[in-house]
Design a protein around this motif. Structure first.
Motif, PDB file in Angstrom:
ATOM      1  N   LYS A 349      -2.561  -0.707  -1.614  1.00 41.00           N
ATOM      2  CA  LYS A 349      -3.828  -1.402  -1.829  1.00 41.00           C
ATOM      3  C   LYS A 349      -3.928  -2.653  -0.955  1.00 41.00           C
ATOM      4  O   LYS A 349      -5.013  -2.990  -0.447  1.00 41.00           O
ATOM      5  N   ARG A 350      -2.798  -3.307  -0.739  1.00 41.92           N
ATOM      6  CA  ARG A 350      -2.788  -4.532   0.066  1.00 41.92           C
ATOM      7  C   ARG A 350      -2.625  -4.240   1.562  1.00 41.92           C
ATOM      8  O   ARG A 350      -2.520  -5.167   2.369  1.00 41.92           O
ATOM      9  N   GLY A 351      -2.576  -2.964   1.901  1.00 34.47           N
ATOM     10  CA  GLY A 351      -2.472  -2.585   3.307  1.00 34.47           C
ATOM     11  C   GLY A 351      -1.091  -2.771   3.902  1.00 34.47           C
ATOM     12  O   GLY A 351      -0.938  -2.827   5.129  1.00 34.47           O
ATOM     13  N   LEU A 352      -0.058  -2.834   3.047  1.00 32.65           N
ATOM     14  CA  LEU A 352       1.293  -3.080   3.526  1.00 32.65           C
ATOM     15  C   LEU A 352       2.070  -1.798   3.797  1.00 32.65           C
ATOM     16  O   LEU A 352       3.033  -1.807   4.561  1.00 32.65           O
ATOM     17  N   ILE A 353       1.685  -0.698   3.130  1.00 36.58           N
ATOM     18  CA  ILE A 353       2.325   0.607   3.368  1.00 36.58           C
ATOM     19  C   ILE A 353       1.247   1.680   3.280  1.00 36.58           C
ATOM     20  O   ILE A 353       0.118   1.422   2.832  1.00 36.58           O
TER      21      ILE A 353
END
Length: 359
Positions: A349-353
């Motif tokens: 959701k946070r665009g980290l994976i």
């Protein structure tokens, strides 16, 4: 860079998939290979879009795994040393294995340690050698992964020196470090020398180049930073000098071990959990150093609200300060699967994976 890799325990597989792990699973590599293929399919069905795998807790690197690999002697390393010294294996069909007995429990002098030359002549080692050769002859299409390795990366895996000496002597090593430090040093030197001999031997048999060593110093948190500095750091440093870069694991809150650990030669990764201070590691090791971290069980257990799991993740990411970080966890029977999945989902959701599997 943020990464996540999770795994399922034998207890979880038994509870949710009905899988059992008899003696044959550990001593018949082809039997294990066939069962692991069934387990892999089951885990993929349960978690089709998540990096959750059938693997030994936090030891295997998914990008270096494929299903033509067959594991030989895939037994916890300090159990192999214990068996060489006379302990008996104890295999449990519904959970992890162990050994019976503490073969060095009554040691009083370093002369009682067996000759290092005798290690490779032990019947267990000869049996593992025969398993490797038999597989090479009968199944040349398979890639043999020898003892002390779990994938094709070349990363060897051992227990740390205090963790191994605790397995071999029982609680006595704690008093020995204080009452007879020379004997404690001799035991730890023997352990390191034995591991180096075995790793080099099996790497050659498996046609692997040793690239690094995962050192599972699980019991390190039980001793002071001063004792760790004297009885652990020099010996893991020898492994770093002789074999390659070190991935150092510790269980429990390890804040007091960060500073002495920083003196280990060729240290590349610290792998820790149980609310060990990530900011404390960053303060000593810097922002370019790789940290591997696993959530404390308190945020994974059944009945724990996901908000607590996310609060742990928030704190971890904040303390990490943007450095290289891998999150890992190992699903046990009493964990809430959804709490683990919440970490994957929040990171995506946070665009980290991106949630996906390697195999």
């Amino acid at each position: 860079m943020i990464k996540i890799q999770a795994s399922v325990s034998k207890g979880w597989l038994n509870k949710h998939g009905g899988f059992v792990f008899p003696d044959q699973y550990y001593f018949d590599p082809f039997f294990r290979w066939e069962q692991d293929k069934r387990i892999n399919r089951f885990v993929r069905e349960q978690f089709p879009n998540y990096a959750i795998y059938n693997m030994e807790d936090n030891l295997i690197q998914a990008p270096y795994v494929n299903e033509n690999q067959v594991l030989v002697g895939a037994i916890q390393p300090n159990m192999i040393l214990a068996a060489i010294l006379g302990a008996k294996f104890s295999f449990n069909e519904d959970k992890d294995s162990d050994v019976l007995g503490r073969p060095l429990e009554n040691i009083t002098h370093s002369d009682e340690l067996p000759s290092l030359d005798s290690i490779l002549e032990h019947p267990l080692i000869k049996d593992l050698e025969n398993q490797i050769q038999k597989l090479k002859d009968s199944h040349p299409e398979l890639k043999v992964i020898p003892p002390f390795f779990w994938d094709e990366s070349g990363r060897a895996t051992i227990h740390g020196v205090i963790t191994t000496s605790l397995k071999l002597t029982g609680d006595n090593i704690m008093m020995t470090m204080l009452a007879d430090p020379d004997l404690a040093h001799a035991i730890h030197q023997w352990i390191v020398d034995a591991y180096v001999i075995l790793i080099r031997h099996f790497a050659a048999l498996g046609n692997l180049t040793v690239t690094s060593v995962h050192v599972g110093e699980c019991a390190g948190t039980m001793i002071s930073s001063e004792l760790y500095d004297e009885f652990v750091v020099p010996y893991i440093s020898q492994l770093g000098d002789k074999l390659g870069t070190i991935r150092l694991h510790s269980c429990g809150i390890s804040d007091h071990l960060i500073e002495p650990s920083s003196r280990i030669h060729n240290l590349k990764i610290i792998d820790t959990g149980s609310a060990t201070s990530i900011s404390g590691i960053r303060a000593i090791m810097g922002n370019d150093f790789e940290i591997n971290v696993f959530p404390p069980l308190e945020v994974l257990l059944q009945g724990v609200p996901q908000s607590e799991t996310i609060a742990w993740l928030d704190k971890t990411l904040s303390e990490n300060q943007g450095g290289p970080l891998q999150i890992a966890y190992h699903l046990e029977p009493d964990y809430d699967v959804n709490n683990g999945l919440a970490i994957h989902n929040e990171l995506e959701k946070r665009g980290l994976i991106t949630n996906q599997r390697v195999y």
